[in-house]
Design a protein around this motif. Structure first.
Motif, PDB file in Angstrom:
ATOM      1  N   ASN A 281       0.664  71.861  55.837  1.00  0.00           N
ATOM      2  CA  ASN A 281       1.829  72.030  56.158  1.00  0.00           C
ATOM      3  C   ASN A 281       2.711  73.213  56.093  1.00  0.00           C
ATOM      4  OD1 ASN A 281       1.800  69.299  56.514  1.00  0.00           O
ATOM      5  ND2 ASN A 281       2.591  68.921  54.683  1.00  0.00           N
ATOM      6  N   LYS A 282       1.705  74.138  55.386  1.00  0.00           N
ATOM      7  CA  LYS A 282       2.568  75.937  55.608  1.00  0.00           C
ATOM      8  C   LYS A 282       3.688  75.590  55.147  1.00  0.00           C
ATOM      9  CE  LYS A 282       0.114  77.083  59.990  1.00  0.00           C
ATOM     10  NZ  LYS A 282      -1.301  78.253  59.028  1.00  0.00           N
ATOM     11  N   VAL A 283       3.895  75.269  53.614  1.00  0.00           N
ATOM     12  CA  VAL A 283       4.686  75.204  53.431  1.00  0.00           C
ATOM     13  C   VAL A 283       5.054  75.876  52.140  1.00  0.00           C
ATOM     14  CG1 VAL A 283       6.369  73.585  53.961  1.00  0.00           C
ATOM     15  CG2 VAL A 283       5.306  72.577  52.619  1.00  0.00           C
ATOM     16  N   ILE A 284       6.316  77.040  51.296  1.00  0.00           N
ATOM     17  CA  ILE A 284       6.203  77.035  50.346  1.00  0.00           C
ATOM     18  C   ILE A 284       6.783  76.130  48.772  1.00  0.00           C
ATOM     19  CG2 ILE A 284       6.473  79.404  48.495  1.00  0.00           C
ATOM     20  CD1 ILE A 284       6.197  80.752  50.788  1.00  0.00           C
TER      21      ILE A 284
ATOM     22  N   ALA B 144       9.161  85.475  49.577  1.00  0.00           N
ATOM     23  CA  ALA B 144       9.131  86.260  50.296  1.00  0.00           C
ATOM     24  C   ALA B 144       7.943  86.821  50.824  1.00  0.00           C
ATOM     25  CB  ALA B 144      10.226  86.491  49.641  1.00  0.00           C
ATOM     26  N   ARG B 145       6.923  87.039  50.223  1.00  0.00           N
ATOM     27  CA  ARG B 145       5.958  87.509  49.972  1.00  0.00           C
ATOM     28  C   ARG B 145       5.150  86.922  50.502  1.00  0.00           C
ATOM     29  NH1 ARG B 145       0.240  88.490  47.449  1.00  0.00           N
ATOM     30  NH2 ARG B 145       0.978  88.394  45.289  1.00  0.00           N
ATOM     31  N   PHE B 146       4.777  85.945  50.010  1.00  0.00           N
ATOM     32  CA  PHE B 146       3.913  84.800  51.000  1.00  0.00           C
ATOM     33  C   PHE B 146       3.902  84.351  51.877  1.00  0.00           C
ATOM     34  CE2 PHE B 146       2.736  84.244  46.772  1.00  0.00           C
ATOM     35  CZ  PHE B 146       0.999  84.430  46.193  1.00  0.00           C
ATOM     36  N   ALA B 147       5.417  84.371  52.100  1.00  0.00           N
ATOM     37  CA  ALA B 147       5.855  83.717  53.547  1.00  0.00           C
ATOM     38  C   ALA B 147       5.587  85.489  55.284  1.00  0.00           C
ATOM     39  CB  ALA B 147       7.775  83.694  53.572  1.00  0.00           C
ATOM     40  N   ALA B 148       5.422  86.083  54.255  1.00  0.00           N
ATOM     41  CA  ALA B 148       5.119  87.501  55.610  1.00  0.00           C
ATOM     42  C   ALA B 148       3.455  87.179  55.270  1.00  0.00           C
ATOM     43  CB  ALA B 148       5.478  88.664  54.343  1.00  0.00           C
ATOM     44  N   GLN B 149       3.234  87.158  54.224  1.00  0.00           N
ATOM     45  CA  GLN B 149       1.669  87.085  53.938  1.00  0.00           C
ATOM     46  C   GLN B 149       1.137  86.188  55.534  1.00  0.00           C
ATOM     47  OE1 GLN B 149      -0.238  87.248  50.143  1.00  0.00           O
ATOM     48  NE2 GLN B 149      -0.567  89.505  50.052  1.00  0.00           N
ATOM     49  N   LEU B 150       1.005  84.984  55.044  1.00  0.00           N
ATOM     50  CA  LEU B 150       0.243  83.869  55.173  1.00  0.00           C
ATOM     51  C   LEU B 150       1.491  82.820  56.552  1.00  0.00           C
ATOM     52  CD1 LEU B 150      -0.128  82.208  51.995  1.00  0.00           C
ATOM     53  CD2 LEU B 150      -1.760  83.407  52.543  1.00  0.00           C
ATOM     54  N   GLY B 151       2.039  83.707  56.504  1.00  0.00           N
ATOM     55  CA  GLY B 151       2.908  82.674  57.874  1.00  0.00           C
ATOM     56  C   GLY B 151       3.810  81.633  57.705  1.00  0.00           C
TER      57      GLY B 151
ATOM     58  N   THR C  12       9.372  88.473  58.976  1.00  0.00           N
ATOM     59  CA  THR C  12       9.861  86.800  58.187  1.00  0.00           C
ATOM     60  C   THR C  12      10.397  87.284  57.118  1.00  0.00           C
ATOM     61  OG1 THR C  12       8.026  86.211  59.871  1.00  0.00           O
ATOM     62  CG2 THR C  12       8.199  84.231  57.762  1.00  0.00           C
ATOM     63  N   GLY C  13       9.327  87.460  55.949  1.00  0.00           N
ATOM     64  CA  GLY C  13       9.461  88.060  54.561  1.00  0.00           C
ATOM     65  C   GLY C  13      11.515  88.391  54.285  1.00  0.00           C
ATOM     66  N   LEU C  14      11.378  89.818  55.469  1.00  0.00           N
ATOM     67  CA  LEU C  14      12.469  90.876  55.110  1.00  0.00           C
ATOM     68  C   LEU C  14      13.786  90.435  55.251  1.00  0.00           C
ATOM     69  CD1 LEU C  14      10.778  93.953  56.527  1.00  0.00           C
ATOM     70  CD2 LEU C  14      11.633  93.952  54.473  1.00  0.00           C
ATOM     71  N   ASP C  15      13.756  88.613  56.559  1.00  0.00           N
ATOM     72  CA  ASP C  15      14.429  88.567  56.685  1.00  0.00           C
ATOM     73  C   ASP C  15      15.227  87.831  55.145  1.00  0.00           C
ATOM     74  OD1 ASP C  15      15.524  88.776  58.893  1.00  0.00           O
ATOM     75  OD2 ASP C  15      13.823  87.591  60.147  1.00  0.00           O
ATOM     76  N   LEU C  16      13.511  87.240  55.224  1.00  0.00           N
ATOM     77  CA  LEU C  16      14.273  85.652  54.089  1.00  0.00           C
ATOM     78  C   LEU C  16      14.925  86.646  53.109  1.00  0.00           C
ATOM     79  CD1 LEU C  16      13.770  82.947  53.477  1.00  0.00           C
ATOM     80  CD2 LEU C  16      11.661  84.023  52.368  1.00  0.00           C
ATOM     81  N   LEU C  17      14.293  88.228  52.640  1.00  0.00           N
ATOM     82  CA  LEU C  17      15.326  88.587  51.382  1.00  0.00           C
ATOM     83  C   LEU C  17      16.121  89.358  51.717  1.00  0.00           C
ATOM     84  CD1 LEU C  17      12.245  90.905  50.285  1.00  0.00           C
ATOM     85  CD2 LEU C  17      12.958  89.125  49.261  1.00  0.00           C
ATOM     86  N   VAL C  18      16.654  89.021  52.940  1.00  0.00           N
ATOM     87  CA  VAL C  18      18.441  89.415  53.510  1.00  0.00           C
ATOM     88  C   VAL C  18      19.135  88.227  53.509  1.00  0.00           C
ATOM     89  CG1 VAL C  18      19.763  90.695  55.529  1.00  0.00           C
ATOM     90  CG2 VAL C  18      17.802  91.534  54.748  1.00  0.00           C
ATOM     91  N   SER C  19      18.965  87.330  54.082  1.00  0.00           N
ATOM     92  CA  SER C  19      19.459  86.324  54.308  1.00  0.00           C
ATOM     93  C   SER C  19      19.643  85.440  52.417  1.00  0.00           C
ATOM     94  CB  SER C  19      18.625  84.315  55.256  1.00  0.00           C
ATOM     95  OG  SER C  19      17.970  84.057  54.400  1.00  0.00           O
ATOM     96  N   THR C  20      18.801  85.477  51.764  1.00  0.00           N
ATOM     97  CA  THR C  20      18.984  84.691  50.351  1.00  0.00           C
ATOM     98  C   THR C  20      19.918  85.729  50.074  1.00  0.00           C
ATOM     99  OG1 THR C  20      16.795  85.899  49.816  1.00  0.00           O
ATOM    100  CG2 THR C  20      17.326  83.456  50.411  1.00  0.00           C
TER     101      THR C  20
END
Ligand code: ATP
Ligand code: MG
Length: 473
Positions: A153-156, A177-184, A225-233
């Protein structure tokens, strides 16, 4: 068999011989051993890697003994933490004794205690997708937290509650955030909520660990993806505050673009141009420079009377901020120098216009960039996000022109520095003659030879010179 599983079979078959041999060896000695973490996840994703991680019931001393005589090379990665490394053929293996870590929530490092079961070891891992194992040599698949479904399901998701997990080790928020960026993959909403609520906790983690995750994130396939997550959280506020600061409100005339959005696009364009670099990719230096090249803008922004906005000296200010931030994150001096130099030089090309630079200005550009010239080419080309196609095309062709001029100048300078293999004094000595026209002729002859054949070496040049001399007289 699902598509995910079928894909995994190929990578599994590839590593089978090495893991089976190792499994048999540990099994014969009465120890349990399993392939764990990243490599198991990557088998399901069909992402091959030469790094294999194992967990075992054996203590480090026993691991060392079992590896001796089998591995090509064994080393101590952190025996105190239970990890021994080895190389077998192309494979690099890390074997870690089962752990059940207890954390002190105020300390920077987890306290390590050995555990006695694989399940216990898996339970302390960061995400369900990283908490799967394959027992050896039986190939029993162990997945106590539903990691396989998460991969499909591509979820963390964390094995337990994200709050407990991030409280045990806040670095896991960066890792999400890193895995979101690496794995999508997409972090579960509960993971995002915990990251948001607990962002400030990242400050107890050592800068080195944060830095290493940031590097992996920036060097991934989907850094946005990872950077947006770092910023939005809100994590970025603690890790790289200059990044969220780029979200400048638009001025009342909505004249200037959102610098944050621009920076992410420049990063993506730099990634597309990266293959031009001729260095191993991904290249952290050019990517990070692309991301933060404008971090001097918020500090230098001025609203001029006529509704215009300026950012005077944002290159110099940005280079300074870069230095400060990278120092705080404990980057090496070399990387700090490289990235801040690129930030400092990122505007320089804009004086080029349509080719107005003199040769000496072009030479200065090359000299100032030094070994960073290739990266500066990539950064400058990437730093064009105008939607106006004519403008974009004009910039591109001006930069093509600059690169052509650099190549031509370098070629000319190389030609200018070519000398024959023997100098005038040597010629006179070899031919036993004094100064005069003959020396000049001989020099010309040797120069032609050098142009035709490249360097000849002194002995061969001496021979050629004597042959030429005797055929002449
Ligand atoms: P890759 O090596 O491809 O970057 P990985 O999943 O192997 O990804 P590593 O950082 O090498 O990641 O860690 C190896 C394994 O150790 C992970 O898969 C995970 O199971 C576990 N792990 C690593 N760091 C943590 C942590 N901070 N908290 C809990 N478990 C962790
Ligand atoms: Mg790993």
């Amino acid at each position: 068999m699902s598509a995910v599983q079928r894909k995994g079979v190929q990578s599994l078959l590839e590593i089978a011989p090495v893991v089976d041999e190792l499994g048999a060896r540990f099994d014969a000695a009465g120890h349990e051993i399993a392939l764990v973490g990243g490599p198991v996840r990557d088998i399901l994703l069909d992402r091959g890697s030469k790094d294999l991680d194992f967990a075992t019931s054996a203590r480090p001393d026993a691991v060392e003994r079992l590896l001796a005589g089998w591995a090509d090379h064994v080393w101590d990665i952190g025996k105190a933490f239970g990890t021994i490394g080895c190389r077998k053929g192309d494979w690099v293996l890390e074997i870690t004794t089962y752990r059940s870590e207890s954390y002190d929530s105020t300390s920077r490092k987890p306290a390590v205690e050995y555990g006695d079961s694989l399940e216990g070891d898996l339970a302390r891992r960061d995400f369900a997708m990283n908490a799967m194992a394959v027992l050896l040599p039986s190939h029993t698949f162990v997945d106590p937290f539903g990691g396989r479904a998460d991969v499909a399901n591509k979820v963390i998701r964390t094995p337990g509650s994200p709050e407990d997990s991030f409280s045990d080790d806040p670095l896991r928020m960066m890792r999400a955030a890193r895995f979101a960026a690496q794995l999508g993959f997409t972090p579960d909403p509960a993971v995002v909520a915990a990251m948001t609520a607990m962002a400030e906790r990242i400050t107890i983690v050592s800068p080195e660990r944060v830095r290493d995750e940031l590097i992996k994130l920036v060097c991934s396939d989907h850094p946005r993806t990872g950077l947006d997550l770092l910023v939005s959280t809100g994590l970025a506020e603690y890790v790289l505050p200059e990044l969220p600061a780029l979200r400048l409100e638009l001025d009342e005339h909505h004249r200037h673009k959102d610098v944050y959005e621009h920076s992410l696009t420049v990063l993506e364009q730099a990634i597309d141009l990266e293959p031009r670099l001729g260095v191993p990719v991904p290249d952290f230096v050019v990517r990070f420079a692309a991301l933060i090249h404008d971090i001097g803008k918020p500090k230098t922004r001025k609203f001029e009377g006529d509704g215009k906005v300026t950012f005077h000296h944002h290159d110099m200010v940005g280079a300074k901020l870069t230095r400060k931030r990278m120092k705080a994150l404990r980057f090496s001096n070399e990387q700090i120098d490289q990235v801040s130099k690129l930030v400092e030089l990122h505007l320089r090309f804009h004086g080029y216009g349509t080719g107005e630079w003199t040769d000496s200005a072009v030479r200065r550009y090359v000299r100032d960039a030094g070994e960073l010239l290739g990266r500066l080419h990539v950064l400058t080309r990437a730093d064009s996000t105008t939607r106006n196609r004519r403008k974009a095309e004009a910039l591109r062709s001006a930069y093509d022109d600059l690169e052509t001029r650099i190549a031509r100048l370098q070629e000319q300078e190389e030609l200018d520095s070519i000398r024959p293999d023997l100098d005038g004094n040597q010629i006179m000595e070899i031919l036993g003659i004094g100064p005069g026209r003959d020396v000049g002729e001989a020099y010309k002859f040797l120069m032609e030879l050098r142009m035709d054949h490249g360097p000849l070496g002194e002995a061969r040049a001496r021979q050629e010179l004597l042959t030429w001399w005797s055929s002449r007289s």
